[in-house]
Design an enzyme around this catalytic site. Structure first.
Site, PDB file in Angstrom:
ATOM      1  N   SER A 242       6.631  -4.178 -14.051  1.00  0.00           N
ATOM      2  CA  SER A 242       6.649  -4.201 -12.589  1.00  0.00           C
ATOM      3  C   SER A 242       6.540  -5.641 -12.094  1.00  0.00           C
ATOM      4  CB  SER A 242       5.476  -3.388 -12.030  1.00  0.00           C
ATOM      5  OG  SER A 242       5.349  -3.570 -10.635  1.00  0.00           O
TER       6      SER A 242
ATOM      7  N   TYR B 225      -3.344  -1.678 -10.466  1.00  0.00           N
ATOM      8  CA  TYR B 225      -1.936  -1.629 -10.870  1.00  0.00           C
ATOM      9  C   TYR B 225      -1.448  -3.018 -11.273  1.00  0.00           C
ATOM     10  CZ  TYR B 225       3.000  -0.262 -10.755  1.00  0.00           C
ATOM     11  OH  TYR B 225       4.310  -0.007 -11.082  1.00  0.00           O
TER      12      TYR B 225
END
Length: 249
Positions: free
Chosen positions: A138, A151
């Site tokens: 990501s 995250y």
């Protein structure tokens, strides 16, 4: 299209989104595919559709990952590709108010789950002379986002694990690559949108790419096109990469 006839692939977090799309794409490329999710019922129909195997397991548990890899080896005698896809976004909260248990669960799945997958497949891949470990990364690994501390931290750690695996095992034929897909139209993105916690949640739904795009990229990385990215990260935000994959701009 990369020809993966005779190859055996395991996809984690395969019940929906990128994982399910990847399983279909690998099967279309000729591979035999194992699909893993915490609830076996969530992948049973998909496995039947592609002629693969449905596996129950939590990537956060090392033993579950080891059993899934062993099941693939028992069934087909090898494992050529692992797709570390399982992941969670929560907790979506600032550091001061984040639930420590939920925060830790994100680390267990997004970071330790990648480690467990890598560790589980290495003996088999080394014994057979090589293999490919793909991790869905990501952009959050490289830039902090409001309310996403778990995250961002876990994806940053997973990116370093890809680099570490390449450093340790490329000489044994292990191909480690990270794919950063950008924002994808999945259930996770819907939860982000509902949270309203940062600018990404405000993006118009039309800007998110379909899960079939990263699925196609994962297959492509298993072929010669991926050789230039060993130990590196491929971003689907890169228009050059999209053109090479034949994806719309």
């Amino acid at each position: 299209m990369v020809d993966l006839d005779g190859k055996v692939v395991l996809v984690t977090g395969a019940s929906r989104g990128i994982g399910a799309a990847a399983a279909l794409a690998f099967a279309e490329a000729g591979a035999t595919v194992g699909v893993m999710a915490r609830n076996q019922d969530g992948v049973r129909d998909l496995a039947a559709r592609i002629g693969g195997i449905a596996l129950a397991g939590d990537v956060a548990r090392a033993g579950d990952m080891e059993r899934a890899v062993a099941a693939m080896g028992d069934r087909w005698g090898r494992l050529d590709v692992l797709v570390n896809n399982a992941g969670v976004i929560g907790p979506m909260a600032d550091i001061a108010s984040a639930d420590p248990t939920v925060w830790g669960q994100a680390i267990d799945i997004n970071l330790k789950g990648v480690f467990h997958g890598m560790r589980a497949v290495l003996p088999m891949m080394r014994a057979q002379g090589g293999g490919t470990v793909l991790t869905v990364g990501s952009g959050a690994a490289h830039a902090p986002r409001e309310g996403w501390s778990a995250y961002c931290a876990s994806k940053a750690g997973a990116w370093m694990l890809t680099r570490a695996l390449d450093h340790e095992a490329r000489a044994q034929g292990i191909r480690a690559i990270s794919l950063s897909p950008g924002t994808v139209a999945t259930d996770m993105q819907a939860a982000i949108r509902q949270s309203g916690i940062n600018p990404i949640s405000q993006l118009d739904w039309s800007v998110h790419i379909p899960p079939e795009w990263p699925a196609r990229a994962l297959v492509w990385l298993c072929g010669p096109g991926g050789d230039a990215f060993l130990g590196d990260e491929v971003s689907l935000r890169d228009e050059t990469i999209r053109r090479r994959l034949g994806l719309a701009a």
